[in-house]
Scaffold this motif. Structure first.
Motif, PDB file in Angstrom:
ATOM      1  N   ALA A 176      55.301   6.530   4.773  1.00 21.88           N
ATOM      2  CA  ALA A 176      54.076   6.147   5.479  1.00 21.88           C
ATOM      3  C   ALA A 176      53.950   6.959   6.753  1.00 21.88           C
ATOM      4  O   ALA A 176      54.952   7.240   7.427  1.00 21.88           O
ATOM      5  CB  ALA A 176      54.079   4.661   5.806  1.00 21.88           C
ATOM      6  N   PHE A 177      52.721   7.335   7.072  1.00 20.09           N
ATOM      7  CA  PHE A 177      52.435   8.013   8.337  1.00 20.09           C
ATOM      8  C   PHE A 177      51.370   7.221   9.082  1.00 20.09           C
ATOM      9  O   PHE A 177      50.308   6.933   8.529  1.00 20.09           O
ATOM     10  CB  PHE A 177      51.940   9.442   8.093  1.00 20.09           C
ATOM     11  N   VAL A 178      51.668   6.854  10.321  1.00 21.95           N
ATOM     12  CA  VAL A 178      50.739   6.094  11.159  1.00 21.95           C
ATOM     13  C   VAL A 178      50.460   6.898  12.422  1.00 21.95           C
ATOM     14  O   VAL A 178      51.379   7.192  13.192  1.00 21.95           O
ATOM     15  CB  VAL A 178      51.309   4.710  11.531  1.00 21.95           C
ATOM     16  N   GLU A 179      49.206   7.254  12.638  1.00 23.62           N
ATOM     17  CA  GLU A 179      48.819   8.057  13.800  1.00 23.62           C
ATOM     18  C   GLU A 179      48.030   7.196  14.786  1.00 23.62           C
ATOM     19  O   GLU A 179      47.022   6.590  14.411  1.00 23.62           O
ATOM     20  CB  GLU A 179      47.960   9.249  13.362  1.00 23.62           C
ATOM     21  N   LEU A 180      48.494   7.142  16.018  1.00 20.89           N
ATOM     22  CA  LEU A 180      47.744   6.474  17.088  1.00 20.89           C
ATOM     23  C   LEU A 180      46.888   7.513  17.801  1.00 20.89           C
ATOM     24  O   LEU A 180      47.349   8.627  18.062  1.00 20.89           O
ATOM     25  CB  LEU A 180      48.697   5.798  18.065  1.00 20.89           C
ATOM     26  N   HIS A 181      45.644   7.134  18.136  1.00 20.51           N
ATOM     27  CA  HIS A 181      44.714   8.088  18.748  1.00 20.51           C
ATOM     28  C   HIS A 181      43.758   7.338  19.662  1.00 20.51           C
ATOM     29  O   HIS A 181      43.383   6.199  19.379  1.00 20.51           O
ATOM     30  CB  HIS A 181      43.916   8.802  17.653  1.00 20.51           C
ATOM     31  N   VAL A 182      43.369   7.969  20.739  1.00 19.14           N
ATOM     32  CA  VAL A 182      42.317   7.389  21.561  1.00 19.14           C
ATOM     33  C   VAL A 182      41.029   7.371  20.739  1.00 19.14           C
ATOM     34  O   VAL A 182      40.756   8.302  19.971  1.00 19.14           O
ATOM     35  CB  VAL A 182      42.121   8.187  22.866  1.00 19.14           C
ATOM     36  N   GLU A 183      40.264   6.288  20.831  1.00 22.68           N
ATOM     37  CA  GLU A 183      39.007   6.254  20.083  1.00 22.68           C
ATOM     38  C   GLU A 183      38.042   7.287  20.647  1.00 22.68           C
ATOM     39  O   GLU A 183      37.912   7.432  21.867  1.00 22.68           O
ATOM     40  CB  GLU A 183      38.355   4.871  20.135  1.00 22.68           C
ATOM     41  N   GLY A 355      45.860  12.578   1.281  1.00 21.54           N
ATOM     42  CA  GLY A 355      45.850  12.944  -0.119  1.00 21.54           C
ATOM     43  C   GLY A 355      47.238  13.091  -0.715  1.00 21.54           C
ATOM     44  O   GLY A 355      47.375  13.212  -1.942  1.00 21.54           O
ATOM     45  N   SER A 356      48.260  13.089   0.154  1.00 21.90           N
ATOM     46  CA  SER A 356      49.633  13.308  -0.308  1.00 21.90           C
ATOM     47  C   SER A 356      50.532  12.101  -0.095  1.00 21.90           C
ATOM     48  O   SER A 356      51.441  11.857  -0.892  1.00 21.90           O
ATOM     49  CB  SER A 356      50.242  14.514   0.428  1.00 21.90           C
ATOM     50  N   ILE A 357      50.312  11.357   0.983  1.00 24.44           N
ATOM     51  CA  ILE A 357      51.157  10.215   1.323  1.00 24.44           C
ATOM     52  C   ILE A 357      50.283   9.094   1.888  1.00 24.44           C
ATOM     53  O   ILE A 357      49.171   9.347   2.352  1.00 24.44           O
ATOM     54  CB  ILE A 357      52.241  10.592   2.362  1.00 24.44           C
ATOM     55  N   PRO A 358      50.754   7.844   1.888  1.00 30.71           N
ATOM     56  CA  PRO A 358      49.991   6.761   2.523  1.00 30.71           C
ATOM     57  C   PRO A 358      49.884   6.987   4.029  1.00 30.71           C
ATOM     58  O   PRO A 358      50.898   7.208   4.706  1.00 30.71           O
ATOM     59  CB  PRO A 358      50.826   5.514   2.209  1.00 30.71           C
ATOM     60  N   THR A 359      48.670   6.942   4.548  1.00 31.73           N
ATOM     61  CA  THR A 359      48.458   7.132   5.983  1.00 31.73           C
ATOM     62  C   THR A 359      47.574   6.023   6.534  1.00 31.73           C
ATOM     63  O   THR A 359      46.800   5.391   5.818  1.00 31.73           O
ATOM     64  CB  THR A 359      47.798   8.493   6.286  1.00 31.73           C
ATOM     65  N   ALA A 360      47.699   5.829   7.848  1.00 28.99           N
ATOM     66  CA  ALA A 360      46.872   4.852   8.560  1.00 28.99           C
ATOM     67  C   ALA A 360      46.717   5.321   9.991  1.00 28.99           C
ATOM     68  O   ALA A 360      47.449   6.203  10.459  1.00 28.99           O
ATOM     69  CB  ALA A 360      47.508   3.461   8.514  1.00 28.99           C
TER      70      ALA A 360
END
Length: 400
Positions: A176-183, A355-360
């Motif tokens: 799993a990859f989880v990316e935090l970002h400013v809106e 497209g390759s791994i689960p992301t959020a």
């Protein structure tokens, strides 16, 4: 960490950031990342495409939980777009260690290279190469404004470009990859929430419009005798606004090149780059098709030749529903934290990797909604809430 990173690549006049891929400012950012990794006793590595990784645990174990973002910027960009995600990732790890969390899976923090595409004109180069969405041949053809190719820039910065390309073995290690970002908008500010979860990324792309006319003297050429491509370009810019409004989308001509670019010369060439995004593919096709149709009509009326080239495109990204629901479940346990789910028109490395791994993705409130600008901001308590939310997510995904 935030104070250490703030001065890097900041322009003294605009106060914006110019952290372009494989430049001196980028090298400083990368050195900062390596120092943060080594200070925490993490295993540091650079992959074949120049992305930086900091590992806790054995990557070979597989099913790793990865977080992070990018450190490069658009021209005169803000301090938060990208770096907030990387800084928050290290801070979230510190929080988990303070909680004495026991990790059941490997954890990694990543800094993806050249996410903004400011130097070579293509966004998310590091993640695109890794995911196989950018071929080696295509990457070798990328050049900056001075004609320097991507491999030349990488080599000048000390990275061997011969190994670039798809990296399926690395992606296979990630669960799993989880990316935090400013809106990059005001949805959270309008709803009064500090943190949100991404639902999807709008389809978006970049198109180059080349208007070719005839160079001539600005003072001696009658208006009726002119083949001025600037007129067709200007009318096309206005058409882009109209088409976007009709479709509830966005369309922006934000970059232009003019030849011969003289004050007293009628241009022979006006080259403009269109960025357009919409909530769905049909709307995006409607907008771009309408803009091109108008541009060709204007060009024909003024005796101008027109070429339209799609330089990049990313289809709609629906983030992994199971992972998104798991984030909502983890964060929904706290009575004082609401977690709205919202879409975004901005592209991200998480979208490329989906497209390759689960992301959020997690978003942190931006009170002004301004992004890609020195005015980009986020309050310290909102950033702290983002760190805690990310720590909770990582604990839920990677710890016993």
């Amino acid at each position: 960490m935030w104070r250490e990173l703030l001065p890097v690549g900041r322009h003294p006049d605009s106060h914006g950031y110019r952290r372009f891929a494989w430049t001196g400012a980028d090298t400083e950012c990368r050195a900062w990342f390596q120092e943060q990794a080594e200070t925490r006793g993490l295993t540091y590595e650079i992959d074949r495409n120049g992305n930086q990784w900091a590992w806790l645990g054995d990557p070979a174990q597989g099913d790793a939980v990865v977080t992070g973002s990018h450190l490069d910027s658009v021209p005169d960009g803000g301090a938060f777009d990208g770096p907030l995600g990387v800084v928050s990732s290290f801070a979230a790890l510190d929080e988990l260690r303070a909680r004495q969390a026991e990790f059941a899976k490997p954890l990694a923090i990543v800094n993806f290279g050249d996410e903004e595409g400011a130097r070579f004109g293509l966004a998310c180069v590091g993640s695109r190469l890794t995911a196989g969405q950018l071929t080696v041949e295509q990457a070798h053809r990328l050049t900056d404004g001075e004609g320097i190719t991507l491999p030349q820039a990488m080599e000048a910065a000390g990275h061997d470009p011969d190994g670039i390309g798809a990296d399926p073995q690395r992606l296979a290690r990630i669960g799993a990859f989880v990316e935090l970002h400013v809106e990059q908008g005001r949805s959270l500010d309008l709803s009064g929430d500090r943190v949100g979860i991404a639902s999807a990324i709008w389809p978006h792309g970049r198109w180059r419009f080349d208007f070719r006319g005839e160079a001539n003297h600005a003072g001696t050429t009658r208006l009726t005798d002119r083949r001025d491509p600037m007129l067709s370009y200007a009318e096309t810019v206005l058409a882009a606004r109209r088409e976007a409004e009709l479709a509830g989308a966005v369309a922006t001509f934000g970059k232009i090149a003019v030849e011969p670019n003289g004050v007293n010369a009628i241009p022979s060439l006006v080259r403009g780059w269109l960025d357009s995004r919409a909530a769905d593919q049909e709307s995006l096709d409607q907008v771009v098709g309408g803009i091109e149709k108008a541009a060709r009509e204007y060009a024909q009326a003024h005796g101008i030749a027109l070429d339209v080239v799609r330089e990049s495109f990313t289809p709609v990204v629906e983030f992994d529903h199971a992972l998104r629901d798991e984030l909502a479940r983890i964060l929904g346990t706290g009575a004082d934290l609401k977690v709205p789910v919202l879409g975004t028109g901005a592209g991200h490395d998480a979208g490329i990797l989906s497209g390759s791994i689960p992301t959020a993705m997690l978003f942190v409130r931006n009170p002004t909604g301004v992004s890609h600008s020195p005015a980009e901001s986020a309050a310290e308590d909102d950033c702290a809430a983002g760190v805690l939310a990310l720590a909770d997510v990582l604990e839920g995904l990677a710890c016993r």
